[in-house]
Write a protein that holds these residues in place. Sequence first.
Motif, PDB file in Angstrom:
ATOM      1  N   ASN B  48      40.308  43.188  48.284  1.00  0.00           N
ATOM      2  CA  ASN B  48      40.626  42.537  49.553  1.00  0.00           C
ATOM      3  C   ASN B  48      41.956  41.795  49.539  1.00  0.00           C
ATOM      4  O   ASN B  48      42.094  40.734  50.113  1.00  0.00           O
ATOM      5  CB  ASN B  48      39.489  41.588  49.939  1.00  0.00           C
ATOM      6  CG  ASN B  48      39.096  40.702  48.761  1.00  0.00           C
ATOM      7  OD1 ASN B  48      39.618  40.870  47.651  1.00  0.00           O
ATOM      8  ND2 ASN B  48      38.238  39.742  48.994  1.00  0.00           N
ATOM      9  N   GLY B  49      42.930  42.353  48.871  1.00  0.00           N
ATOM     10  CA  GLY B  49      44.254  41.759  48.966  1.00  0.00           C
ATOM     11  C   GLY B  49      44.950  41.562  47.633  1.00  0.00           C
ATOM     12  O   GLY B  49      44.490  42.055  46.603  1.00  0.00           O
ATOM     13  N   TYR B  50      46.029  40.832  47.684  1.00  0.00           N
ATOM     14  CA  TYR B  50      46.832  40.583  46.495  1.00  0.00           C
ATOM     15  C   TYR B  50      46.475  39.234  45.875  1.00  0.00           C
ATOM     16  O   TYR B  50      46.240  38.261  46.583  1.00  0.00           O
ATOM     17  CB  TYR B  50      48.317  40.610  46.849  1.00  0.00           C
ATOM     18  CG  TYR B  50      48.783  41.976  47.250  1.00  0.00           C
ATOM     19  CD1 TYR B  50      48.896  42.987  46.315  1.00  0.00           C
ATOM     20  CD2 TYR B  50      49.091  42.262  48.577  1.00  0.00           C
ATOM     21  CE1 TYR B  50      49.311  44.253  46.670  1.00  0.00           C
ATOM     22  CE2 TYR B  50      49.513  43.536  48.950  1.00  0.00           C
ATOM     23  CZ  TYR B  50      49.623  44.521  47.991  1.00  0.00           C
ATOM     24  OH  TYR B  50      50.030  45.777  48.352  1.00  0.00           O
ATOM     25  N   TYR B  51      46.459  39.210  44.570  1.00  0.00           N
ATOM     26  CA  TYR B  51      46.100  38.008  43.831  1.00  0.00           C
ATOM     27  C   TYR B  51      47.058  37.823  42.676  1.00  0.00           C
ATOM     28  O   TYR B  51      47.799  38.744  42.324  1.00  0.00           O
ATOM     29  CB  TYR B  51      44.679  38.119  43.264  1.00  0.00           C
ATOM     30  CG  TYR B  51      43.610  38.107  44.310  1.00  0.00           C
ATOM     31  CD1 TYR B  51      42.896  36.933  44.578  1.00  0.00           C
ATOM     32  CD2 TYR B  51      43.312  39.247  45.034  1.00  0.00           C
ATOM     33  CE1 TYR B  51      41.925  36.913  45.548  1.00  0.00           C
ATOM     34  CE2 TYR B  51      42.339  39.239  46.016  1.00  0.00           C
ATOM     35  CZ  TYR B  51      41.643  38.064  46.267  1.00  0.00           C
ATOM     36  OH  TYR B  51      40.678  38.039  47.232  1.00  0.00           O
ATOM     37  N   MET B  52      46.971  36.651  42.081  1.00  0.00           N
ATOM     38  CA  MET B  52      47.687  36.455  40.840  1.00  0.00           C
ATOM     39  C   MET B  52      46.657  36.306  39.728  1.00  0.00           C
ATOM     40  O   MET B  52      45.825  35.395  39.770  1.00  0.00           O
ATOM     41  CB  MET B  52      48.554  35.220  40.896  1.00  0.00           C
ATOM     42  CG  MET B  52      49.346  35.073  39.632  1.00  0.00           C
ATOM     43  SD  MET B  52      50.963  34.409  39.928  1.00  0.00           S
ATOM     44  CE  MET B  52      50.570  32.686  39.886  1.00  0.00           C
ATOM     45  N   ALA B  53      46.733  37.188  38.739  1.00  0.00           N
ATOM     46  CA  ALA B  53      45.845  37.093  37.580  1.00  0.00           C
ATOM     47  C   ALA B  53      46.536  36.239  36.523  1.00  0.00           C
ATOM     48  O   ALA B  53      47.719  36.411  36.266  1.00  0.00           O
ATOM     49  CB  ALA B  53      45.550  38.483  37.027  1.00  0.00           C
ATOM     50  N   ASP B  54      45.803  35.323  35.913  1.00  0.00           N
ATOM     51  CA  ASP B  54      46.422  34.409  34.962  1.00  0.00           C
ATOM     52  C   ASP B  54      46.817  35.095  33.656  1.00  0.00           C
ATOM     53  O   ASP B  54      47.783  34.721  33.024  1.00  0.00           O
ATOM     54  CB  ASP B  54      45.469  33.239  34.682  1.00  0.00           C
ATOM     55  CG  ASP B  54      45.234  32.422  35.931  1.00  0.00           C
ATOM     56  OD1 ASP B  54      46.205  31.869  36.447  1.00  0.00           O
ATOM     57  OD2 ASP B  54      44.093  32.380  36.421  1.00  0.00           O
TER      58      ASP B  54
END
Lengths: 295, 295
Positions: B48-54
């Motif tokens: 469901n979209g763009y994220y930032m993975a740590d």
Amino acid sequence: MSKKEYIRKQIARTNKKDYENYVVSRIVHLLDNLDVKFVTQQYVQKENGYYMADLYFPQLNYFVEIDESHHLKQEKADQIRDADFQNVVGIRPRRIDVCNATIEDINNQCDKTVEEIETIIDNKRTKNEFVPWDPSKEFNPDTWIKKGKITTKDKVAFRRIVDGCKALGLDYKGFQRAGAKHPFEQNTLIWFPKLYQNGVWENFYDEEKGVIQEKNIESKEKRIKHIEYHLNDPLKRRIVFARVRDPLGFILYRFRGVFELDEDTSNYKDGLCWRRTSNEAKTYNYRKIELPSLI
Amino acid sequence: MSKKEYIRKQIARTNKKDYENYVVSRIVHLLDNLDVKFVTQQYVQKENGYYMADLYFPQLNYFVEIDESHHLKQEKADQIRDADFQNVVGIRPRRIDVCNATIEDINNQCDKTVEEIETIIDNKRTKNEFVPWDPSKEFNPDTWIKKGKITTKDKVAFRRIVDGCKALGLDYKGFQRAGAKHPFEQNTLIWFPKLYQNGVWENFYDEEKGVIQEKNIESKEKRIKHIEYHLNDPLKRRIVFARVRDPLGFILYRFRGVFELDEDTSNYKDGLCWRRTSNEAKTYNYRKIELPSLI
């Protein structure tokens, strides 16, 4: 402060210099021992001046220098005169070379450092000298009352003046003055000074020589009056907790030893000279004091 | 870039958020495996979209989210439209809770994560699917020529357009145009587009659907001319290397698959529609080309 919060703050400080964060975090994570306290960017006093140690283990008096250690220039040393310096004279740092090393070399050096630290801990455990890090105990006067004494070797410090007083048998809520007469020991002051120039006081402390200079610089008259007062006063013994700022910026009262007035060396030009006569002081069970003997 | 330099840069990025640096460095140091590449703060595309993975491990397509993952708002997503997003649709992140955890809990979660990663590596090794991280090989066209193909699954990317051309059999020193005719495959263009709005081009890429929209927005005339040209041109197949910026800010040409012109969906309003027909392309030994077929 919890270990969680403390560790986060310590690790967070190491990220500006190249590889420092990598090396510090590797040593801490591979050591993987929450009984061991560590300090990043600890100011230390070595043989020839003040330095910043990249990683310091107070329980072990062990420190790590990543590449060259940073000798503090005089100006810088003055700025941080209220810092909680640790005396590491005579102790050889573990050096970690990152500039001329591959990543494998860096890892290897860190791993050897961890092994060395573990050996030191094991040795201390064997000799019953290892006290696990416990934030709830380390600044608690009861810890030291139970022990019967405070020593500079144990790196005793308190967060508040009242706690220092308490450890020596004086329970006075809200006490904040810089000195209190010892309730049990004769002619002794419990003293919480700033051992650097502050306000009308030009104080100075030499950790290596164990000497405190104390001088009023408000005026010539005040200076002489102050000196004469103490030369004639019977309180010529002082248990000293220096007011310092720890590496995270919090105030600490660091036990520096027991000092006695050196009447021969004291003079009108340099002020009073207090000389360390012992690295330990007895602790006492405290009792409520209604009217403490203030000076 | 050496592993040493790469690792330093990656670790150094993680220090602003609370505990992120602690968790990332713990996982990396306890994993302690220089054959495993990691990326901090990797942009990913989820359901469901763009994220930032740590923390992201490209060889394993495994990622760690510390506390809540950060869904990128539309504005933010637009700003980073040239980022090297990784498709993690269908992959469940390993979550690490730090807010509601003690330091022992945090350590425990990190340690379990490391175990899980080690199991994944072991499984891949057993199936002969694990390729050790080697910075000197990963962006080298020869690596892929030897393999006989490039695939999206292998996360193939090149640092320069010439390297992408080389992998497909075209050795032209200094070639920098965004497209080259394939030397061996009919009606095929090797394409290095920016898949976002840039200059007179309003391009758009949907990784999940495997669709590229290509549209000239200089003027209505130019737009129509561009569309008609390609509808009539025999080069209706494109091997696509999207120009992206990797998490450290360096340009990469990321292989996105083989696309074919969808003539039915292409129209004067939305522009050309290119549809992915394959996730892999053959590689070829290159030969010196004196006069390459440019378009």
